[in-house]
Design an enzyme around this catalytic site. Sequence first.
Site, PDB file in Angstrom:
ATOM      1  N   ASP A 117      53.739  31.158  26.985  1.00 39.76           N
ATOM      2  CA  ASP A 117      53.608  29.939  26.197  1.00 39.76           C
ATOM      3  C   ASP A 117      52.969  28.923  27.135  1.00 39.76           C
ATOM      4  O   ASP A 117      53.633  28.396  28.026  1.00 39.76           O
ATOM      5  CB  ASP A 117      55.004  29.504  25.737  1.00 39.76           C
ATOM      6  CG  ASP A 117      55.012  28.146  25.051  1.00 39.76           C
ATOM      7  OD1 ASP A 117      53.955  27.488  24.995  1.00 39.76           O
ATOM      8  OD2 ASP A 117      56.092  27.737  24.585  1.00 39.76           O
ATOM      9  N   ASP A 118      51.682  28.710  26.931  1.00 38.00           N
ATOM     10  CA  ASP A 118      50.939  27.793  27.799  1.00 38.00           C
ATOM     11  C   ASP A 118      50.906  26.415  27.130  1.00 38.00           C
ATOM     12  O   ASP A 118      51.766  25.569  27.386  1.00 38.00           O
ATOM     13  CB  ASP A 118      49.551  28.381  28.044  1.00 38.00           C
ATOM     14  CG  ASP A 118      48.725  27.553  28.998  1.00 38.00           C
ATOM     15  OD1 ASP A 118      49.293  26.686  29.686  1.00 38.00           O
ATOM     16  OD2 ASP A 118      47.499  27.747  29.066  1.00 38.00           O
ATOM     17  N   THR A 119      49.959  26.211  26.222  1.00 38.50           N
ATOM     18  CA  THR A 119      49.913  24.921  25.505  1.00 38.50           C
ATOM     19  C   THR A 119      50.694  24.982  24.196  1.00 38.50           C
ATOM     20  O   THR A 119      50.781  23.995  23.479  1.00 38.50           O
ATOM     21  CB  THR A 119      48.457  24.535  25.165  1.00 38.50           C
ATOM     22  OG1 THR A 119      47.943  25.487  24.225  1.00 38.50           O
ATOM     23  CG2 THR A 119      47.583  24.504  26.400  1.00 38.50           C
ATOM     24  N   ARG A 120      51.216  26.160  23.862  1.00 39.66           N
ATOM     25  CA  ARG A 120      52.011  26.426  22.645  1.00 39.66           C
ATOM     26  C   ARG A 120      51.150  26.509  21.382  1.00 39.66           C
ATOM     27  O   ARG A 120      51.657  26.660  20.275  1.00 39.66           O
ATOM     28  CB  ARG A 120      53.125  25.371  22.504  1.00 39.66           C
ATOM     29  CG  ARG A 120      54.297  25.810  21.669  1.00 39.66           C
ATOM     30  CD  ARG A 120      55.532  24.999  21.929  1.00 39.66           C
ATOM     31  NE  ARG A 120      56.233  25.459  23.115  1.00 39.66           N
ATOM     32  CZ  ARG A 120      57.294  24.875  23.635  1.00 39.66           C
ATOM     33  NH1 ARG A 120      57.806  23.801  23.056  1.00 39.66           N
ATOM     34  NH2 ARG A 120      57.872  25.358  24.713  1.00 39.66           N
ATOM     35  N   TRP A 186      48.628  29.620  37.844  1.00 39.60           N
ATOM     36  CA  TRP A 186      47.864  30.725  37.277  1.00 39.60           C
ATOM     37  C   TRP A 186      48.763  31.960  37.305  1.00 39.60           C
ATOM     38  O   TRP A 186      49.188  32.397  38.370  1.00 39.60           O
ATOM     39  CB  TRP A 186      46.599  30.955  38.104  1.00 39.60           C
ATOM     40  CG  TRP A 186      45.715  31.996  37.502  1.00 39.60           C
ATOM     41  CD1 TRP A 186      45.676  33.318  37.812  1.00 39.60           C
ATOM     42  CD2 TRP A 186      44.734  31.789  36.484  1.00 39.60           C
ATOM     43  NE1 TRP A 186      44.738  33.950  37.037  1.00 39.60           N
ATOM     44  CE2 TRP A 186      44.136  33.040  36.214  1.00 39.60           C
ATOM     45  CE3 TRP A 186      44.304  30.653  35.767  1.00 39.60           C
ATOM     46  CZ2 TRP A 186      43.137  33.199  35.253  1.00 39.60           C
ATOM     47  CZ3 TRP A 186      43.307  30.814  34.820  1.00 39.60           C
ATOM     48  CH2 TRP A 186      42.736  32.071  34.584  1.00 39.60           C
ATOM     49  N   TYR A 189      49.192  38.666  35.649  1.00 37.35           N
ATOM     50  CA  TYR A 189      49.949  39.762  35.049  1.00 37.35           C
ATOM     51  C   TYR A 189      49.406  41.100  35.555  1.00 37.35           C
ATOM     52  O   TYR A 189      48.211  41.220  35.826  1.00 37.35           O
ATOM     53  CB  TYR A 189      49.883  39.668  33.519  1.00 37.35           C
ATOM     54  CG  TYR A 189      50.731  38.538  32.994  1.00 37.35           C
ATOM     55  CD1 TYR A 189      52.107  38.670  32.922  1.00 37.35           C
ATOM     56  CD2 TYR A 189      50.153  37.324  32.605  1.00 37.35           C
ATOM     57  CE1 TYR A 189      52.909  37.626  32.461  1.00 37.35           C
ATOM     58  CE2 TYR A 189      50.946  36.275  32.140  1.00 37.35           C
ATOM     59  CZ  TYR A 189      52.322  36.435  32.070  1.00 37.35           C
ATOM     60  OH  TYR A 189      53.110  35.403  31.633  1.00 37.35           O
TER      61      TYR A 189
HETATM   62  O1  LIG Z   1      50.094  28.646  24.577  1.00 36.95           O
HETATM   63  P1  LIG Z   1      48.609  28.817  24.410  1.00 36.95           P
HETATM   64  O2  LIG Z   1      47.817  27.725  25.075  1.00 36.95           O
HETATM   65  O3  LIG Z   1      48.236  29.009  22.985  1.00 36.95           O
HETATM   66  O4  LIG Z   1      48.182  30.096  25.228  1.00 36.95           O
HETATM   67  C1  LIG Z   1      48.856  31.314  25.181  1.00 36.95           C
HETATM   68  C2  LIG Z   1      48.010  32.395  24.585  1.00 36.95           C
HETATM   69  O5  LIG Z   1      46.811  32.553  25.373  1.00 36.95           O
HETATM   70  C3  LIG Z   1      46.649  33.920  25.703  1.00 36.95           C
HETATM   71  O6  LIG Z   1      45.948  34.578  24.707  1.00 36.95           O
HETATM   72  P2  LIG Z   1      44.364  34.739  24.663  1.00 36.95           P
HETATM   73  O7  LIG Z   1      43.825  33.942  23.514  1.00 36.95           O
HETATM   74  O8  LIG Z   1      43.792  34.464  26.002  1.00 36.95           O
HETATM   75  O9  LIG Z   1      44.206  36.249  24.215  1.00 36.95           O
HETATM   76  P3  LIG Z   1      44.725  37.601  24.881  1.00 36.95           P
HETATM   77  O10 LIG Z   1      46.230  37.644  24.753  1.00 36.95           O
HETATM   78  O11 LIG Z   1      44.094  38.636  24.034  1.00 36.95           O
HETATM   79  O12 LIG Z   1      44.279  37.603  26.305  1.00 36.95           O
HETATM   80  C4  LIG Z   1      48.055  34.457  25.727  1.00 36.95           C
HETATM   81  O13 LIG Z   1      48.101  35.837  25.517  1.00 36.95           O
HETATM   82  C5  LIG Z   1      48.746  33.701  24.626  1.00 36.95           C
HETATM   83  O14 LIG Z   1      48.643  34.363  23.379  1.00 36.95           O
END
Ligand SMILES: O=P(O)(O)OC[C@H]1O[C@H](OP(=O)(O)OP(=O)(O)O)[C@H](O)[C@@H]1O
Length: 209
Positions: A117-120, A186, A189
Site C-alpha cells: 500500500d503505497d499511495t493507497r 524503495w 521484492y
Molecule cells: O498504493 P498505490 O500507490 O496504488 O501503489 C501500489 C500498487 O502499485 C503496484 O502495482 P503496479 O501498478 O506497479 O503493478 P504491478 O503490481 O503489476 O507491478 C503494486 O503492486 C500495488 O498494486
Amino acid sequence: MAENERMYISYNNIHKLCQGVAKHILVRNERPDIIIAITGGGMIPARIIRSFLKNKGQKNIPIQAIGLSLYENLGLDNSVETIGKEVIRTQWLDFGALNQHFDSLIGKKVLIVDEVDDTRTTLHYAVSELEKEIAEQQRILNRMNEDTIFSIFVLHNKNKPKRAALPDSMMNSGRYIAAQTVPDKWLCYPWDAEDIDEHTVLAKAQGND
Ligand SMILES: O=P(O)(O)OC[C@H]1O[C@H](OP(=O)(O)OP(=O)(O)O)[C@H](O)[C@@H]1O
C-alpha cells in the site's frame, strides 16, 4: 539510490509475514470465502496465505485475480493539478467453473491481497469498484439483506500521506491488515531480483528474513 534507502525482502520473510497475518485472521474468526489477488504483486502473497488459512479437510479457498495497474496521468486535458497516477483495470473477476458456488460476491467474506500500500490509490480503486459492482448485483437479484465483508491484507504499508482512503468501517474494525508498516523506502521484492542469492543476503542483513 543509496543502499540505505532500499529495503530488501526475502521470500522467507514474505512467507512468515503471510503466516502471521493468517493466524491473526483465524483468531478473529474471519477466514475468507474468497481471496482476490491484485496482480501482479498480490499473487504470491495470496497464494502463500491461502495455505495458512486452509482448514484441514476443507476445500482450498478460491483465488481470483484482478489486474490493476497504475499509470501516469499526464494531465494533458486538464490543469496541472490533475497530474498523478490513475488505475487501469486490465483484468476482472471471472467465476467460470466456480459459478455454482460463486454467482457473485454477495454475502461473502472477501480478502483483497496486494504486496504494498503505497499511495493507497490501487486499494481504494479495488474496494470501491467491487463495492459498486456488488451493490448493483444486489439490486438486480433483490438480495439487499446480505452483507459482504471486505478485508485487506498487504505485506507492507508505507508510512506516508495517502492519495486515497479506504472505508472507515474497514479501517476501524481491524479489517485492514498490513503485516508491516514501513518507512517510505524503495521496497525490493524477491521476484524482481536478478541475483536472488545476493538479494537474500541483503534482506538477511536488514533483518528481513
Ligand atoms: O498504493 P498505490 O500507490 O496504488 O501503489 C501500489 C500498487 O502499485 C503496484 O502495482 P503496479 O501498478 O506497479 O503493478 P504491478 O503490481 O503489476 O507491478 C503494486 O503492486 C500495488 O498494486
